[in-house]
Design a protein around this motif. Structure first.
Motif, PDB file in Angstrom:
ATOM      1  N   GLU A   1      -0.095   7.839  10.460  1.00 41.04           N
ATOM      2  CA  GLU A   1      -0.441   9.204  10.047  1.00 41.04           C
ATOM      3  C   GLU A   1       0.684   9.847   9.244  1.00 41.04           C
ATOM      4  OE1 GLU A   1      -2.998  11.819  12.772  1.00 41.04           O
ATOM      5  OE2 GLU A   1      -1.816  10.537  14.127  1.00 41.04           O
ATOM      6  N   GLN A   2       1.921   9.648   9.684  1.00 38.23           N
ATOM      7  CA  GLN A   2       3.059  10.222   8.961  1.00 38.23           C
ATOM      8  C   GLN A   2       3.148   9.640   7.551  1.00 38.23           C
ATOM      9  OE1 GLN A   2       6.402   9.509  11.518  1.00 38.23           O
ATOM     10  NE2 GLN A   2       5.922  11.243  12.843  1.00 38.23           N
ATOM     11  N   LEU A   3       2.933   8.341   7.430  1.00 44.25           N
ATOM     12  CA  LEU A   3       2.968   7.706   6.111  1.00 44.25           C
ATOM     13  C   LEU A   3       1.800   8.180   5.247  1.00 44.25           C
ATOM     14  CD1 LEU A   3       3.991   4.128   7.230  1.00 44.25           C
ATOM     15  CD2 LEU A   3       5.393   5.718   5.890  1.00 44.25           C
ATOM     16  N   ALA A   4       0.614   8.277   5.850  1.00 45.23           N
ATOM     17  CA  ALA A   4      -0.560   8.730   5.104  1.00 45.23           C
ATOM     18  C   ALA A   4      -0.384  10.167   4.611  1.00 45.23           C
ATOM     19  CB  ALA A   4      -1.806   8.603   5.964  1.00 45.23           C
ATOM     20  N   ALA A   5       0.254  11.005   5.428  1.00 50.57           N
ATOM     21  CA  ALA A   5       0.482  12.398   5.048  1.00 50.57           C
ATOM     22  C   ALA A   5       1.371  12.495   3.807  1.00 50.57           C
ATOM     23  CB  ALA A   5       1.110  13.171   6.209  1.00 50.57           C
ATOM     24  N   ARG A   6       2.219  11.511   3.631  1.00 48.79           N
ATOM     25  CA  ARG A   6       3.088  11.483   2.442  1.00 48.79           C
ATOM     26  C   ARG A   6       2.412  10.760   1.278  1.00 48.79           C
ATOM     27  NH1 ARG A   6       7.983  10.118   6.190  1.00 48.79           N
ATOM     28  NH2 ARG A   6       7.262   8.006   5.841  1.00 48.79           N
ATOM     29  N   GLY A   7       1.141  10.403   1.454  1.00 44.83           N
ATOM     30  CA  GLY A   7       0.386   9.774   0.381  1.00 44.83           C
ATOM     31  C   GLY A   7       0.704   8.308   0.173  1.00 44.83           C
ATOM     32  N   LYS A   8       1.304   7.669   1.178  1.00 42.90           N
ATOM     33  CA  LYS A   8       1.726   6.289   0.998  1.00 42.90           C
ATOM     34  C   LYS A   8       0.653   5.267   1.339  1.00 42.90           C
ATOM     35  CE  LYS A   8       6.653   6.495   1.221  1.00 42.90           C
ATOM     36  NZ  LYS A   8       7.673   5.505   1.298  1.00 42.90           N
ATOM     37  N   LEU A   9      -0.392   5.656   2.100  1.00 46.00           N
ATOM     38  CA  LEU A   9      -1.384   4.655   2.471  1.00 46.00           C
ATOM     39  C   LEU A   9      -2.656   5.264   3.005  1.00 46.00           C
ATOM     40  CD1 LEU A   9      -1.422   4.425   5.845  1.00 46.00           C
ATOM     41  CD2 LEU A   9       0.693   3.253   5.410  1.00 46.00           C
ATOM     42  N   ASP A  10      -3.684   4.441   3.063  1.00 46.06           N
ATOM     43  CA  ASP A  10      -4.932   4.763   3.728  1.00 46.06           C
ATOM     44  C   ASP A  10      -4.750   4.389   5.196  1.00 46.06           C
ATOM     45  OD1 ASP A  10      -8.173   4.994   3.245  1.00 46.06           O
ATOM     46  OD2 ASP A  10      -7.643   3.585   4.842  1.00 46.06           O
ATOM     47  N   LEU A  11      -5.081   5.288   6.111  1.00 45.18           N
ATOM     48  CA  LEU A  11      -4.869   5.035   7.539  1.00 45.18           C
ATOM     49  C   LEU A  11      -5.480   3.721   8.015  1.00 45.18           C
ATOM     50  CD1 LEU A  11      -5.394   8.305   9.632  1.00 45.18           C
ATOM     51  CD2 LEU A  11      -3.347   6.912   9.421  1.00 45.18           C
ATOM     52  N   CYS A  12      -6.640   3.378   7.485  1.00 43.86           N
ATOM     53  CA  CYS A  12      -7.326   2.158   7.922  1.00 43.86           C
ATOM     54  C   CYS A  12      -6.966   0.942   7.073  1.00 43.86           C
ATOM     55  CB  CYS A  12      -8.830   2.379   7.933  1.00 43.86           C
ATOM     56  SG  CYS A  12      -9.380   3.494   9.244  1.00 43.86           S
ATOM     57  N   GLY A  13      -6.044   1.099   6.164  1.00 38.53           N
ATOM     58  CA  GLY A  13      -5.616  -0.036   5.348  1.00 38.53           C
ATOM     59  C   GLY A  13      -6.627  -0.462   4.305  1.00 38.53           C
ATOM     60  N   GLU A  14      -7.515   0.447   3.906  1.00 38.04           N
ATOM     61  CA  GLU A  14      -8.600   0.093   2.997  1.00 38.04           C
ATOM     62  C   GLU A  14      -8.167  -0.150   1.555  1.00 38.04           C
ATOM     63  OE1 GLU A  14     -11.911  -0.628   3.633  1.00 38.04           O
ATOM     64  OE2 GLU A  14     -11.073  -0.714   5.653  1.00 38.04           O
ATOM     65  N   GLN A  15      -6.923   0.088   1.244  1.00 38.75           N
ATOM     66  CA  GLN A  15      -6.418  -0.192  -0.100  1.00 38.75           C
ATOM     67  C   GLN A  15      -5.490  -1.404  -0.086  1.00 38.75           C
ATOM     68  OE1 GLN A  15      -7.829   1.560  -2.579  1.00 38.75           O
ATOM     69  NE2 GLN A  15      -8.934   2.583  -0.935  1.00 38.75           N
ATOM     70  N   GLY A  16      -5.638  -2.231   0.931  1.00 38.35           N
ATOM     71  CA  GLY A  16      -4.839  -3.452   1.016  1.00 38.35           C
ATOM     72  C   GLY A  16      -3.469  -3.252   1.638  1.00 38.35           C
ATOM     73  N   GLU A  17      -3.250  -2.121   2.318  1.00 35.78           N
ATOM     74  CA  GLU A  17      -1.948  -1.848   2.918  1.00 35.78           C
ATOM     75  C   GLU A  17      -1.643  -2.793   4.078  1.00 35.78           C
ATOM     76  OE1 GLU A  17      -3.607   2.178   1.576  1.00 35.78           O
ATOM     77  OE2 GLU A  17      -4.390   0.368   2.511  1.00 35.78           O
ATOM     78  N   TYR A  18      -2.679  -3.161   4.826  1.00 35.00           N
ATOM     79  CA  TYR A  18      -2.468  -4.060   5.960  1.00 35.00           C
ATOM     80  C   TYR A  18      -3.772  -4.729   6.378  1.00 35.00           C
ATOM     81  CZ  TYR A  18      -4.290  -0.313   9.035  1.00 35.00           C
ATOM     82  OH  TYR A  18      -5.058   0.643   9.640  1.00 35.00           O
ATOM     83  N   HIS A  19      -3.619  -5.789   7.154  1.00 34.98           N
ATOM     84  CA  HIS A  19      -4.740  -6.467   7.810  1.00 34.98           C
ATOM     85  C   HIS A  19      -4.361  -6.627   9.275  1.00 34.98           C
ATOM     86  CE1 HIS A  19      -6.826  -7.508   4.103  1.00 34.98           C
ATOM     87  NE2 HIS A  19      -5.634  -7.785   3.600  1.00 34.98           N
ATOM     88  N   THR A  20      -5.386  -6.657  10.118  1.00 34.96           N
ATOM     89  CA  THR A  20      -5.143  -6.832  11.546  1.00 34.96           C
ATOM     90  C   THR A  20      -5.893  -8.044  12.075  1.00 34.96           C
ATOM     91  OG1 THR A  20      -6.986  -5.377  12.134  1.00 34.96           O
ATOM     92  CG2 THR A  20      -4.778  -4.371  11.997  1.00 34.96           C
ATOM     93  N   MET A  21      -5.487  -8.471  13.253  1.00 33.26           N
ATOM     94  CA  MET A  21      -6.129  -9.554  13.981  1.00 33.26           C
ATOM     95  C   MET A  21      -6.545  -8.965  15.324  1.00 33.26           C
ATOM     96  SD  MET A  21      -4.294 -13.049  15.329  1.00 33.26           S
ATOM     97  CE  MET A  21      -3.861 -13.570  13.690  1.00 33.26           C
ATOM     98  N   THR A  22      -7.812  -9.116  15.694  1.00 31.99           N
ATOM     99  CA  THR A  22      -8.312  -8.575  16.960  1.00 31.99           C
ATOM    100  C   THR A  22      -8.127  -9.605  18.061  1.00 31.99           C
ATOM    101  OG1 THR A  22      -9.924  -7.254  15.766  1.00 31.99           O
ATOM    102  CG2 THR A  22     -10.299  -7.546  18.117  1.00 31.99           C
ATOM    103  N   LEU A  23      -7.509  -9.164  19.148  1.00 34.55           N
ATOM    104  CA  LEU A  23      -7.204 -10.051  20.262  1.00 34.55           C
ATOM    105  C   LEU A  23      -8.067  -9.798  21.489  1.00 34.55           C
ATOM    106  CD1 LEU A  23      -3.325  -9.881  20.043  1.00 34.55           C
ATOM    107  CD2 LEU A  23      -4.862 -11.576  19.026  1.00 34.55           C
TER     108      LEU A  23
END
Length: 126
Positions: free
Chosen positions: A69-91
Motif C-alpha cells: 500500500e505504501q508503495l502503491a500510494a507513491r505510484g510505484k505499483l498496482d497492489l495486485c501486481g497487475e502490471q507485472g510487478e510481482y507473481h505469487t505462488m499459492t501454498l
C-alpha cells in the motif's frame, strides 16, 4: 472493461471471450479478501523496478499488504501486481486438502526480474 491487455488480446486472437470477474475491483479489497480466506501465498517473482529482490520468497501477509500500500500510494505499483510487478505462488487455501511447503532455493535474476530458482516443493503426506 478498460484498456486492452495481454489476456484480452490473446483470447480475442483465438476467438475466445475472457471472463474477468475481478476486473476493476478495488485492489486492497481483493487482497484483504484473499487474506481473510486464509489463502497462503509467497512472492515467487518480482520486478526489481518496483520491489526489492528480497521480496522473493516473502509471504503475502498483512505486513506485506501494508508495505505494498505504501508503495502503491507513491505510484510505484498496482497492489495486485497487475502490471507485472510481482507473481505469487499459492501454498494453501480453501480447496487444498493439505498445505504445500516450499524450500525456496536461490534467488535468480534475469534483467529486472528476480525469481525463485530451483525451489523445492514439499508435497504433503496423505
Amino acid at each position: 472493461m478498460g484498456a486492452p491487455n495481454w489476456i484480452v488480446e490473446r483470447c480475442h486472437s483465438l476467438g475466445l471471450s475472457p471472463l474477468l470477474p475481478l476486473w476493476e475491483r478495488p485492489r486492497k479489497a481483493l487482497l484483504e479478501r484473499l487474506l481473510s480466506l486464509r489463502i497462503e501465498c509467497l512472492f515467487s517473482c518480482v520486478n526489481t523496478r518496483n520491489l526489492p529482490a528480497n521480496w522473493v520468497g516473502r509471504r503475502l501477509d498483512a505486513q506485506a499488504l501494508l508495505d505494498l500500500e505504501q508503495l502503491a500510494a507513491r505510484g510505484k505499483l498496482d497492489l495486485c501486481g497487475e502490471q507485472g510487478e510481482y507473481h505469487t505462488m499459492t501454498l494453501n487455501g480453501p480447496g487444498f486438502r493439505l498445505p504445500l511447503r516450499v524450500e525456496p532455493g536461490t534467488i535468480a535474476r534475469q534483467g529486472e526480474l528476480a525469481y525463485l530458482h530451483a525451489p523445492r516443493l514439499i508435497l504433503p503426506a496423505a
